[in-house]
Design a protein around this motif. Structure first.
Motif, PDB file in Angstrom:
ATOM      1  N   GLN A  17      31.550 -16.304 -35.009  1.00  0.00           N
ATOM      2  CA  GLN A  17      32.194 -15.924 -36.261  1.00  0.00           C
ATOM      3  C   GLN A  17      32.934 -16.924 -37.243  1.00  0.00           C
ATOM      4  O   GLN A  17      32.746 -16.930 -37.939  1.00  0.00           O
ATOM      5  CB  GLN A  17      31.581 -14.698 -36.042  1.00  0.00           C
ATOM      6  N   GLN A  18      34.107 -16.970 -35.898  1.00  0.00           N
ATOM      7  CA  GLN A  18      35.269 -17.830 -36.359  1.00  0.00           C
ATOM      8  C   GLN A  18      34.904 -19.016 -36.763  1.00  0.00           C
ATOM      9  O   GLN A  18      35.307 -19.151 -37.777  1.00  0.00           O
ATOM     10  CB  GLN A  18      36.625 -18.038 -35.538  1.00  0.00           C
ATOM     11  N   VAL A  19      33.997 -19.926 -36.034  1.00  0.00           N
ATOM     12  CA  VAL A  19      33.617 -21.154 -36.767  1.00  0.00           C
ATOM     13  C   VAL A  19      32.783 -21.021 -38.044  1.00  0.00           C
ATOM     14  O   VAL A  19      32.702 -21.840 -38.913  1.00  0.00           O
ATOM     15  CB  VAL A  19      32.690 -22.024 -35.365  1.00  0.00           C
ATOM     16  N   VAL A  20      31.989 -19.583 -38.203  1.00  0.00           N
ATOM     17  CA  VAL A  20      31.372 -19.633 -39.286  1.00  0.00           C
ATOM     18  C   VAL A  20      31.869 -19.447 -40.470  1.00  0.00           C
ATOM     19  O   VAL A  20      31.603 -19.797 -41.365  1.00  0.00           O
ATOM     20  CB  VAL A  20      29.949 -18.147 -39.001  1.00  0.00           C
ATOM     21  N   TRP A  21      33.313 -18.716 -40.382  1.00  0.00           N
ATOM     22  CA  TRP A  21      34.101 -18.450 -41.055  1.00  0.00           C
ATOM     23  C   TRP A  21      34.787 -19.320 -41.506  1.00  0.00           C
ATOM     24  O   TRP A  21      34.905 -19.995 -42.751  1.00  0.00           O
ATOM     25  CB  TRP A  21      35.552 -17.545 -40.590  1.00  0.00           C
ATOM     26  N   SER A  22      35.186 -20.476 -40.834  1.00  0.00           N
ATOM     27  CA  SER A  22      35.700 -21.771 -41.198  1.00  0.00           C
ATOM     28  C   SER A  22      34.497 -23.138 -41.526  1.00  0.00           C
ATOM     29  O   SER A  22      35.518 -23.649 -42.784  1.00  0.00           O
ATOM     30  CB  SER A  22      36.003 -21.750 -40.173  1.00  0.00           C
ATOM     31  N   HIS A  23      33.149 -22.845 -41.354  1.00  0.00           N
ATOM     32  CA  HIS A  23      32.486 -24.191 -41.724  1.00  0.00           C
ATOM     33  C   HIS A  23      31.444 -23.571 -42.017  1.00  0.00           C
ATOM     34  O   HIS A  23      31.296 -24.844 -43.113  1.00  0.00           O
ATOM     35  CB  HIS A  23      32.073 -24.652 -39.921  1.00  0.00           C
ATOM     36  N   GLN A 238      35.455 -29.528 -32.875  1.00  0.00           N
ATOM     37  CA  GLN A 238      36.482 -30.343 -33.424  1.00  0.00           C
ATOM     38  C   GLN A 238      37.352 -28.340 -33.864  1.00  0.00           C
ATOM     39  O   GLN A 238      38.841 -28.234 -34.827  1.00  0.00           O
ATOM     40  CB  GLN A 238      36.050 -30.431 -34.921  1.00  0.00           C
ATOM     41  N   ALA A 239      36.262 -27.730 -33.752  1.00  0.00           N
ATOM     42  CA  ALA A 239      36.764 -26.170 -34.465  1.00  0.00           C
ATOM     43  C   ALA A 239      38.274 -26.125 -33.523  1.00  0.00           C
ATOM     44  O   ALA A 239      38.921 -24.937 -33.658  1.00  0.00           O
ATOM     45  CB  ALA A 239      35.810 -25.116 -34.282  1.00  0.00           C
ATOM     46  N   TYR A 240      37.738 -26.009 -32.030  1.00  0.00           N
ATOM     47  CA  TYR A 240      38.668 -25.220 -30.863  1.00  0.00           C
ATOM     48  C   TYR A 240      39.240 -25.840 -30.243  1.00  0.00           C
ATOM     49  O   TYR A 240      40.066 -25.828 -28.822  1.00  0.00           O
ATOM     50  CB  TYR A 240      37.539 -24.632 -29.647  1.00  0.00           C
ATOM     51  N   ARG A 241      38.902 -27.478 -30.458  1.00  0.00           N
ATOM     52  CA  ARG A 241      40.400 -28.744 -30.109  1.00  0.00           C
ATOM     53  C   ARG A 241      40.471 -28.867 -28.490  1.00  0.00           C
ATOM     54  O   ARG A 241      41.406 -28.502 -28.115  1.00  0.00           O
ATOM     55  CB  ARG A 241      41.408 -27.901 -30.873  1.00  0.00           C
TER      56      ARG A 241
END
Length: 387
Positions: A17-23, A238-241
């Motif tokens: 969900q965090q990646v959905v929220w940002s991407h 890229q989201a979690y580096r």
């Protein structure tokens, strides 16, 4: 009511969900429920299921829960703030009983992603409440079996690293808590943690989870189809580096996955997760893949999570000992193992942005799609046999 915390779900719902929220904040999705138990109609429980879903939608993240999420390194504080404002809408869940029980979830992905695991947990608990009431207290089968499993783990000649994965198919909320408490007490060296965020928080365990099939499936609509796996892996990286570096390998099968899992991904990701097909063959392929790139497989992790039992975990731990690190995500075998069959239910994404998506796993029974034409196109794109 069954659900008492918004955190009573698997960690990977929040990490995705965090990646959905940002991407992908504008993405729309559809999920379809399926019960793989033959001739089982859940229609008599539809009203109870609906009531539980409506109650779940009244829950929100508490201040203490938000503070807990902020302690997790890879969870962004701004995402947690968005989660404190989120109110789920029961209108996104559609239940019908004409011609049998059907359940569909549709709406904005950021909103709807949190429905899957709690709905499956609710369906399980309501069904067993009616058909196998008080099973943990009716006899000692459940606890005896659990303690025998713990004894087997403690007697293993090689390390066995276990993660409790049983929320979606648990007998009940209370029984899962009992199970995790027992595991923490009886196999402290082997238990790495749990996928259930609420239990991780309240029992002081490490929460585990990265990505699920739906994340890679949704990416089928964001990139040219032959490139969707690389697009998904790149977006996640890229989201979690460098955090959450376990890649799911079976959305279009292991062989097609490895063709896309190039040198960069093989070095950047910590390992891969197995969820279908022969786990021994899968692990051998993964090791050979790393060796082709001159990467030491012993520096990587193979996470096994497909219908595992403790005996199978012990076999796999022995087979791969000294060759690659192993972890075992165990679900139903821990949280719903009594003297009656467990339900085999799923709630899988079938459309994203109005377009069909699908997975073609290495186990034929796990194929999930609402569009046979698209399924054939997906197979063709990845040089898989069309059946």
């Amino acid at each position: 009511m069954i659900l008492q915390s918004i955190l009573d779900t698997d960690l990977y719902k929040f990490t995705m969900q965090q990646v959905v929220w940002s991407h992908f904040p504008q993405a729309t999705v559809e999920y379809e429920f399926a019960c793989r138990n033959s001739d089982l109609d859940l229609s008599p429980y539809a009203d109870e299921i609906q009531a539980e879903i409506e109650h779940y939608c009244t829950l929100s993240l508490t201040r203490a829960e938000a503070d807990y999420l902020r302690t997790i390194r890879y969870i962004k504080h701004s995402y947690v703030e968005s989660l404190t404002q989120l109110r789920l809408n029961p209108a996104n869940v559609h239940i019908t009983t004409e011609g049998g029980f059907r359940l569909r979830v549709a709406g904005n992905w950021y909103q709807c992603i949190l429905f899957e695991v709690p709905i499956l947990a609710v369906v399980n608990e309501i069904y067993f409440r009616h058909n196998q009431p008080n099973a943990p207290h009716r006899n000692s089968i459940g606890i005896d079996r659990l303690r025998e499993k713990c004894q087997s783990v403690n007697c293993s000649e090689v390390p066995v690293n276990i993660i409790e994965f049983g929320t979606r198919r648990r007998y009940s909320r209370d029984w899962q808590q009992t199970v995790v408490r027992e595991l923490k007490e009886r196999i402290p060296a082997a238990l790495l943690g749990t996928s259930n965020v609420h239990l991780a928080r309240t029992l002081h365990l490490k929460p585990f989870g990265t990505m699920a099939h739906e994340f890679l499936q949704a990416c089928q609509t964001y990139a040219p189809l032959p490139e969707f796996q690389r697009y998904a892996l790149e977006s996640w990286m890229q989201a979690y580096r460098g955090d959450l570096g376990i890649a799911l390998s079976d959305v279009v099968g292991m062989d097609a996955f490895l063709r896309d899992f190039d040198l960069l991904f093989s070095k950047a990701y910590d390992g891969c997760r197995h969820d279908s097909g022969d786990p021994f063959v899968w692990g051998d392929k993964l090791i050979a893949h790393y060796e082709r790139f001159a990467i030491d497989p012993k520096s990587k992790t193979a996470v096994f999570s497909d219908a595992l039992t403790i005996p199978r975990c012990l076999e796999l731990a022995r087979y791969f000992h000294g060759r690659i690190r192993t972890q075992f995500g165990i679900g139903t075998h821990l949280t719903n193992d009594f003297d009656f069959p467990a339900l085999n239910i799923v709630l899988k994404m079938t459309r994203c942005n109005g377009r069909p998506v699908a997975k073609i796993s290495d186990s034929p029974g796990k194929v999930m799609s609402s569009d046979s034409t698209y399924l054939d196109y997906l197979r063709q794109s990845f040089q898989l046999p069309i059946v």
